[in-house]
Design a protein around this motif. Structure first.
Motif, PDB file in Angstrom:
ATOM      1  N   PRO A   8     -81.892 -35.104 -50.422  1.00 13.91           N
ATOM      2  CA  PRO A   8     -82.968 -34.139 -50.180  1.00 13.91           C
ATOM      3  C   PRO A   8     -83.154 -33.312 -51.451  1.00 13.91           C
ATOM      4  O   PRO A   8     -82.231 -32.637 -51.900  1.00 13.91           O
ATOM      5  CB  PRO A   8     -82.428 -33.271 -49.030  1.00 13.91           C
ATOM      6  N   ALA A   9     -84.316 -33.415 -52.042  1.00 18.26           N
ATOM      7  CA  ALA A   9     -84.532 -32.744 -53.328  1.00 18.26           C
ATOM      8  C   ALA A   9     -85.930 -32.143 -53.377  1.00 18.26           C
ATOM      9  O   ALA A   9     -86.618 -32.203 -54.395  1.00 18.26           O
ATOM     10  CB  ALA A   9     -84.339 -33.749 -54.466  1.00 18.26           C
ATOM     11  N   ALA A  10     -86.349 -31.574 -52.243  1.00 15.38           N
ATOM     12  CA  ALA A  10     -87.719 -31.071 -52.182  1.00 15.38           C
ATOM     13  C   ALA A  10     -87.788 -29.544 -52.223  1.00 15.38           C
ATOM     14  O   ALA A  10     -88.869 -28.981 -52.245  1.00 15.38           O
ATOM     15  CB  ALA A  10     -88.399 -31.584 -50.914  1.00 15.38           C
ATOM     16  N   GLY A  11     -86.611 -28.893 -52.231  1.00 16.54           N
ATOM     17  CA  GLY A  11     -86.589 -27.422 -52.183  1.00 16.54           C
ATOM     18  C   GLY A  11     -87.265 -26.806 -53.403  1.00 16.54           C
ATOM     19  O   GLY A  11     -87.439 -27.456 -54.433  1.00 16.54           O
ATOM     20  N   TYR A  12     -87.642 -25.546 -53.283  1.00 18.65           N
ATOM     21  CA  TYR A  12     -88.351 -24.873 -54.383  1.00 18.65           C
ATOM     22  C   TYR A  12     -87.419 -24.426 -55.513  1.00 18.65           C
ATOM     23  O   TYR A  12     -87.854 -24.223 -56.626  1.00 18.65           O
ATOM     24  CB  TYR A  12     -89.094 -23.632 -53.850  1.00 18.65           C
ATOM     25  N   GLY A  13     -86.140 -24.230 -55.196  1.00 16.28           N
ATOM     26  CA  GLY A  13     -85.203 -23.759 -56.220  1.00 16.28           C
ATOM     27  C   GLY A  13     -85.587 -22.393 -56.753  1.00 16.28           C
ATOM     28  O   GLY A  13     -85.545 -22.142 -57.963  1.00 16.28           O
ATOM     29  N   THR A  14     -85.945 -21.481 -55.843  1.00 14.93           N
ATOM     30  CA  THR A  14     -86.481 -20.172 -56.287  1.00 14.93           C
ATOM     31  C   THR A  14     -85.451 -19.358 -57.079  1.00 14.93           C
ATOM     32  O   THR A  14     -85.829 -18.547 -57.915  1.00 14.93           O
ATOM     33  CB  THR A  14     -86.938 -19.327 -55.073  1.00 14.93           C
ATOM     34  N   ARG A  15     -84.155 -19.614 -56.824  1.00 19.31           N
ATOM     35  CA  ARG A  15     -83.149 -18.818 -57.544  1.00 19.31           C
ATOM     36  C   ARG A  15     -83.142 -19.119 -59.040  1.00 19.31           C
ATOM     37  O   ARG A  15     -82.577 -18.386 -59.823  1.00 19.31           O
ATOM     38  CB  ARG A  15     -81.755 -19.071 -56.944  1.00 19.31           C
ATOM     39  N   LYS A  25     -85.110 -28.372 -59.621  1.00 17.84           N
ATOM     40  CA  LYS A  25     -83.737 -27.849 -59.759  1.00 17.84           C
ATOM     41  C   LYS A  25     -82.748 -28.993 -60.020  1.00 17.84           C
ATOM     42  O   LYS A  25     -81.810 -28.848 -60.799  1.00 17.84           O
ATOM     43  CB  LYS A  25     -83.378 -27.104 -58.472  1.00 17.84           C
ATOM     44  N   GLU A  26     -82.997 -30.122 -59.363  1.00 16.47           N
ATOM     45  CA  GLU A  26     -82.074 -31.264 -59.472  1.00 16.47           C
ATOM     46  C   GLU A  26     -82.032 -31.862 -60.872  1.00 16.47           C
ATOM     47  O   GLU A  26     -81.157 -32.654 -61.190  1.00 16.47           O
ATOM     48  CB  GLU A  26     -82.476 -32.363 -58.472  1.00 16.47           C
ATOM     49  N   GLN A 102     -91.672 -34.863 -48.963  1.00 19.17           N
ATOM     50  CA  GLN A 102     -91.671 -33.907 -47.846  1.00 19.17           C
ATOM     51  C   GLN A 102     -92.860 -32.980 -48.117  1.00 19.17           C
ATOM     52  O   GLN A 102     -92.843 -32.217 -49.079  1.00 19.17           O
ATOM     53  CB  GLN A 102     -90.350 -33.113 -47.838  1.00 19.17           C
ATOM     54  N   MET A 105     -92.147 -27.687 -46.748  1.00 19.48           N
ATOM     55  CA  MET A 105     -90.725 -27.362 -46.869  1.00 19.48           C
ATOM     56  C   MET A 105     -90.248 -26.728 -45.572  1.00 19.48           C
ATOM     57  O   MET A 105     -90.312 -25.516 -45.416  1.00 19.48           O
ATOM     58  CB  MET A 105     -90.483 -26.397 -48.035  1.00 19.48           C
ATOM     59  N   LYS A 106     -89.841 -27.556 -44.621  1.00 16.50           N
ATOM     60  CA  LYS A 106     -89.419 -27.018 -43.329  1.00 16.50           C
ATOM     61  C   LYS A 106     -87.919 -27.153 -43.120  1.00 16.50           C
ATOM     62  O   LYS A 106     -87.464 -27.403 -42.013  1.00 16.50           O
ATOM     63  CB  LYS A 106     -90.208 -27.714 -42.217  1.00 16.50           C
ATOM     64  N   GLY A 107     -87.157 -27.053 -44.212  1.00 19.45           N
ATOM     65  CA  GLY A 107     -85.707 -27.003 -44.098  1.00 19.45           C
ATOM     66  C   GLY A 107     -85.016 -28.335 -44.336  1.00 19.45           C
ATOM     67  O   GLY A 107     -85.635 -29.393 -44.373  1.00 19.45           O
ATOM     68  N   ALA A 111     -86.089 -32.261 -44.066  1.00 19.48           N
ATOM     69  CA  ALA A 111     -86.054 -33.149 -45.241  1.00 19.48           C
ATOM     70  C   ALA A 111     -85.312 -34.440 -44.890  1.00 19.48           C
ATOM     71  O   ALA A 111     -85.746 -35.539 -45.257  1.00 19.48           O
ATOM     72  CB  ALA A 111     -85.376 -32.441 -46.411  1.00 19.48           C
ATOM     73  N   ASP A 130     -77.390 -30.159 -55.757  1.00 20.08           N
ATOM     74  CA  ASP A 130     -77.040 -28.857 -56.332  1.00 20.08           C
ATOM     75  C   ASP A 130     -75.617 -28.436 -55.968  1.00 20.08           C
ATOM     76  O   ASP A 130     -75.111 -27.442 -56.486  1.00 20.08           O
ATOM     77  CB  ASP A 130     -78.071 -27.777 -55.986  1.00 20.08           C
TER      78      ASP A 130
HETATM   79  P1  UTP Z   1     -81.554 -24.653 -50.689  1.00 20.57           P
HETATM   80  O1  UTP Z   1     -81.233 -23.877 -49.478  1.00 20.57           O
HETATM   81  O2  UTP Z   1     -80.655 -24.535 -51.858  1.00 20.57           O
HETATM   82  O3  UTP Z   1     -83.051 -24.302 -51.099  1.00 20.57           O
HETATM   83  O4  UTP Z   1     -81.679 -26.178 -50.239  1.00 20.57           O
HETATM   84  P2  UTP Z   1     -83.819 -24.523 -52.454  1.00 20.57           P
HETATM   85  O5  UTP Z   1     -85.270 -24.360 -52.186  1.00 20.57           O
HETATM   86  O6  UTP Z   1     -83.428 -25.841 -53.087  1.00 20.57           O
HETATM   87  O7  UTP Z   1     -83.295 -23.375 -53.443  1.00 20.57           O
HETATM   88  P3  UTP Z   1     -83.555 -21.774 -53.388  1.00 20.57           P
HETATM   89  O8  UTP Z   1     -82.707 -21.240 -52.265  1.00 20.57           O
HETATM   90  O9  UTP Z   1     -85.028 -21.540 -53.198  1.00 20.57           O
HETATM   91  O10 UTP Z   1     -83.081 -21.311 -54.745  1.00 20.57           O
HETATM   92  C1  UTP Z   1     -80.541 -27.003 -50.097  1.00 20.57           C
HETATM   93  C2  UTP Z   1     -80.924 -28.437 -50.385  1.00 20.57           C
HETATM   94  O11 UTP Z   1     -81.890 -28.901 -49.444  1.00 20.57           O
HETATM   95  C3  UTP Z   1     -83.065 -29.361 -50.085  1.00 20.57           C
HETATM   96  C4  UTP Z   1     -83.055 -28.700 -51.457  1.00 20.57           C
HETATM   97  O12 UTP Z   1     -83.779 -29.477 -52.391  1.00 20.57           O
HETATM   98  C5  UTP Z   1     -81.570 -28.624 -51.757  1.00 20.57           C
HETATM   99  O13 UTP Z   1     -81.076 -29.848 -52.281  1.00 20.57           O
HETATM  100  N1  UTP Z   1     -84.238 -28.969 -49.256  1.00 20.57           N
HETATM  101  C6  UTP Z   1     -84.286 -27.744 -48.678  1.00 20.57           C
HETATM  102  C7  UTP Z   1     -85.266 -29.858 -49.056  1.00 20.57           C
HETATM  103  O14 UTP Z   1     -85.238 -31.006 -49.579  1.00 20.57           O
HETATM  104  N2  UTP Z   1     -86.318 -29.492 -48.276  1.00 20.57           N
HETATM  105  C8  UTP Z   1     -86.395 -28.266 -47.680  1.00 20.57           C
HETATM  106  O15 UTP Z   1     -87.395 -28.004 -46.971  1.00 20.57           O
HETATM  107  C9  UTP Z   1     -85.349 -27.367 -47.899  1.00 20.57           C
END
Ligand code: UTP
Length: 271
Positions: A8-15, A25-26, A102, A105-107, A111, A130
């Motif tokens: 799962p690599a769709a998160g925003y990585g806001t940090r 982020k990946e 995805q 981004m619904k968690g 994903a 990560d």
């Molecule tokens: P995180 O909780 O670390 O979220 O997701 P994030 O968006 O990557 O980072 P921050 O918190 O905004 O900095 C944990 C893992 O789940 C994936 C992320 O890519 C990460 O590998 N993920 C999370 C998804 O693929 N989709 C989602 O909707 C949420």
């Protein structure tokens, strides 16, 4: 036995903003290697040959990384520097990469459910790139595959975490059935320290049986609108055996700046 690994690599990585505005982020490097390449190498060591990557908007760099760059290879060859791409070329030649987007981004649970079409009806590994795991012996996923061979059930990797940090993780409650192996009776996502059933937190490595998809489909979103894999696994654990495994190795939380910097320093010092 486990041939597919889901990333799962769709998160925003806001940090990591602004670094992650245009770069996933990946793809952030720990020394010279992007986080997701460490994950893929771990999956290969565990016997996987198919990497199923759940991506989102702005993640094209991941696809490009696991593809041949003829122009660059040509340039490096004339400069006698081909060795710089040797490891990644070997990965590309020996594994398949499949992708799905995805759209919302619904968690993490959502994903994983999005990845169903890449996985089908077989048990599979999940690596959150990560969470960087470093081992001298077997990789963490390889340790878990060994355990899966014996128990044939879903398995999550856990580690002991300080009480004040438990609210960042899924936390398990269970009975130790073998040294470092727990049968899960309950799991809670991000509990307040006073409600935490133990100090054993789930990190980003899973082996999941395919019935998890059906459970995820029926799992309701939480207050933030996210579908949590912890809730689905908790449901699975009420119906059948789900194990938690205290893995051997060091894990860096590279989703946080502190963990990412520490991983870079430690790995640089061990070069
Ligand atoms: P995180 O909780 O670390 O979220 O997701 P994030 O968006 O990557 O980072 P921050 O918190 O905004 O900095 C944990 C893992 O789940 C994936 C992320 O890519 C990460 O590998 N993920 C999370 C998804 O693929 N989709 C989602 O909707 C949420």
């Amino acid at each position: 036995m486990i041939s597919k690994c889901l990333f799962p690599a769709a998160g925003y990585g806001t940090r990591f903003l602004p670094a992650t505005k245009a770069i996933p982020k990946e793809m952030l490097p720990v020394n010279t290697k992007p986080l997701i390449q460490y994950g893929v190498e771990e999956a290969i060591q565990a016997g996987c040959n198919t990497m199923a990557i759940v991506t989102g908007r702005g993640k094209r760099a991941i696809e490009d990384h696991f593809d041949i760059s003829y122009e660059l290879e040509h340039q490096l060859k004339s400069a006698k520097k081909e060795h710089l791409l040797k490891d990644i070329r070997e990965i590309i030649d020996n594994s398949s990469f499949t992708y799905i987007r995805q759209n919302e981004m619904k968690g993490l649970g959502h994903a994983i459910l999005t990845g169903e079409r890449l996985i089908g009806k077989e048990s599979f590994g999940v690596i959150l790139a990560d969470d960087l795991c470093i081992n001298t012996g077997l990789s963490v996923l390889a340790q878990m595959v060994k355990l899966y061979a014996k128990y044939k059930c879903s398995i999550v990797a856990i580690q002991e975490v300080e009480v004040e940090n438990l609210n960042k993780y899924g936390v398990i409650c269970g009975k130790e059935i073998e040294s470092d192996i727990f049968e899960i009776s309950n799991m809670i996502e991000k509990p307040e320290p006073k409600d935490a059933p133990s100090n054993l937190a789930v990190i980003g490595r899973y082996i999941l049986t395919p019935d998890i998809f059906e459970i995820l489909r029926d799992t309701l979103p939480d207050k933030k609108g996210e579908i949590q894999i912890t809730d689905a696994l908790n449901k699975q654990a009420q119906e059948k055996r789900v194990l938690a495994y205290k893995f051997k190795g060091v894990r860096y939380d590279c989703g946080s700046i502190e963990g990412f910097v520490k991983a870079n320093v430690d790995l640089f010092n061990s070069l």
